[in-house]
Design a protein around this motif. Structure first.
Motif, PDB file in Angstrom:
ATOM      1  N   GLN A 151     -39.294  75.288   9.379  1.00  0.00           N
ATOM      2  CA  GLN A 151     -39.755  74.497   8.243  1.00  0.00           C
ATOM      3  C   GLN A 151     -39.632  73.028   8.602  1.00  0.00           C
ATOM      4  O   GLN A 151     -38.523  72.534   8.852  1.00  0.00           O
ATOM      5  CB  GLN A 151     -38.981  74.813   6.973  1.00  0.00           C
ATOM      6  N   GLN A 153     -38.976  87.982  11.253  1.00  0.00           N
ATOM      7  CA  GLN A 153     -39.711  86.805  11.673  1.00  0.00           C
ATOM      8  C   GLN A 153     -38.789  85.601  11.727  1.00  0.00           C
ATOM      9  O   GLN A 153     -37.840  85.489  10.948  1.00  0.00           O
ATOM     10  CB  GLN A 153     -40.865  86.501  10.695  1.00  0.00           C
ATOM     11  N   GLN A 188     -43.474  72.541   5.201  1.00  0.00           N
ATOM     12  CA  GLN A 188     -44.360  73.589   5.676  1.00  0.00           C
ATOM     13  C   GLN A 188     -43.597  74.597   6.524  1.00  0.00           C
ATOM     14  O   GLN A 188     -42.775  74.225   7.360  1.00  0.00           O
ATOM     15  CB  GLN A 188     -45.502  72.987   6.483  1.00  0.00           C
ATOM     16  N   LEU A 189     -43.885  75.879   6.289  1.00  0.00           N
ATOM     17  CA  LEU A 189     -43.201  76.970   6.966  1.00  0.00           C
ATOM     18  C   LEU A 189     -44.113  77.492   8.073  1.00  0.00           C
ATOM     19  O   LEU A 189     -45.167  78.067   7.801  1.00  0.00           O
ATOM     20  CB  LEU A 189     -42.889  78.058   5.952  1.00  0.00           C
ATOM     21  N   TYR A 195     -42.971  86.943  15.343  1.00  0.00           N
ATOM     22  CA  TYR A 195     -42.869  88.226  14.650  1.00  0.00           C
ATOM     23  C   TYR A 195     -42.197  89.149  15.650  1.00  0.00           C
ATOM     24  O   TYR A 195     -42.798  89.493  16.671  1.00  0.00           O
ATOM     25  CB  TYR A 195     -44.245  88.731  14.249  1.00  0.00           C
ATOM     26  N   PHE A 217     -34.835  86.147   3.133  1.00  0.00           N
ATOM     27  CA  PHE A 217     -34.542  85.028   4.023  1.00  0.00           C
ATOM     28  C   PHE A 217     -33.047  84.793   4.147  1.00  0.00           C
ATOM     29  O   PHE A 217     -32.281  84.985   3.191  1.00  0.00           O
ATOM     30  CB  PHE A 217     -35.188  83.752   3.481  1.00  0.00           C
ATOM     31  N   GLY A 218     -32.637  84.312   5.326  1.00  0.00           N
ATOM     32  CA  GLY A 218     -31.313  83.751   5.480  1.00  0.00           C
ATOM     33  C   GLY A 218     -31.289  82.327   4.937  1.00  0.00           C
ATOM     34  O   GLY A 218     -32.316  81.794   4.498  1.00  0.00           O
ATOM     35  N   PHE A 259     -39.041  81.430  11.425  1.00  0.00           N
ATOM     36  CA  PHE A 259     -39.888  80.360  10.932  1.00  0.00           C
ATOM     37  C   PHE A 259     -39.224  79.010  11.189  1.00  0.00           C
ATOM     38  O   PHE A 259     -37.988  78.895  11.199  1.00  0.00           O
ATOM     39  CB  PHE A 259     -40.112  80.473   9.416  1.00  0.00           C
ATOM     40  N   PHE A 287     -35.541  79.387   9.825  1.00  0.00           N
ATOM     41  CA  PHE A 287     -35.217  80.526   8.985  1.00  0.00           C
ATOM     42  C   PHE A 287     -35.502  81.828   9.727  1.00  0.00           C
ATOM     43  O   PHE A 287     -36.516  81.964  10.410  1.00  0.00           O
ATOM     44  CB  PHE A 287     -36.053  80.529   7.703  1.00  0.00           C
TER      45      PHE A 287
END
Lengths: 112, 112
Positions: free
Chosen positions: B37, B33, B42-43, B48, B102-103, B35, B86
């Motif tokens: 932020q 996924q 908020q993420l 997906y 996560f990266g 994302f 992310f």
């Protein structure tokens, strides 16, 4: 469209206090997760649950505890807050990971 | 565990510019996924995309699972695109946590 809710959004609390961060989801997901994120850093998994009465520790060690008495509710508790607990805590849920993970808005905790 | 590397770590662009963000991962994955932020922490789930290509407005993403990388494209950047992007993956192992890894993220700043 937020289907996973976290409260409070911000919390400033004194050292030694007991706190509970709330997380609820309305999607009926069995799997729920708590992540910790320091400012500007990546997220780390601290707790997860596969369903009611299931709780496990994640990759990052944490002094917090969790419970899962109802499918929709996954609260996180710190028995005695310390300044080192200052961080953002994000809750997430998934349905066997098939359709991705959904995150709440997070709780930004500051312990003074 | 699985490793996730994102590049570049920081990116500053003028409004209207296009950008490509990269995510490399060290093993085959079941879920990937992207994302965003925002400055409030908020993420927001963007895509997906465990494989293939998807588009949503000015954003698109491609994952080449066999070569273990994913790309996020942002076209005609706007100041509201600023934030941290992310990439996160999960590999189901049949036991243990299946939370996202996560990266470290790409910090994107869009200047007016």
């Amino acid at each position: 469209e937020a289907d996973i809710y976290q409260t409070p959004r911000y919390l400033v609390i004194g050292t030694g206090k007991k706190i509970t961060l709330e997380c609820s989801q309305t999607m009926g997901h069995d799997k729920m997760y708590w992540y910790q994120q320091d400012p500007g850093m990546e997220l780390h998994l601290i707790h997860y649950s596969y369903g009611v009465n299931s709780t496990e520790k994640g990759d990052l060690s944490s002094e917090s505890t969790v419970s899962r008495i109802r499918t929709e509710h996954f609260p996180l508790t710190l028995e005695s807050a310390r300044p080192s607990h200052t961080s953002q805590y994000l809750c997430a849920s998934s349905e066997y990971g098939r359709y991705g993970y959904t995150f709440g808005s997070g709780t930004r905790l500051t312990v003074v | 565990g699985i490793q996730v590397e994102q590049s570049p770590p920081d990116l500053i662009l003028q409004e209207g510019a296009n950008s490509t963000l990269r995510c490399n991962f060290s093993d085959s994955v079941n879920n990937l996924q992207w994302f965003h932020q925002n400055p409030w922490g908020q993420l927001i789930n963007l895509f997906y995309i465990p494989s293939g290509t998807k588009q949503n407005g000015r954003l698109s993403a491609t994952t080449v699972a066999t070569e273990r990388y994913s790309l996020l494209y942002i076209s005609s950047s706007q100041t509201t695109d600023s934030g941290v992007y992310f990439c996160a993956v999960v590999k189901y192992s049949g036991g243990g946590a299946d939370g996202l890894t996560f990266g470290k993220g790409t910090h994107l700043i869009i200047q007016p």
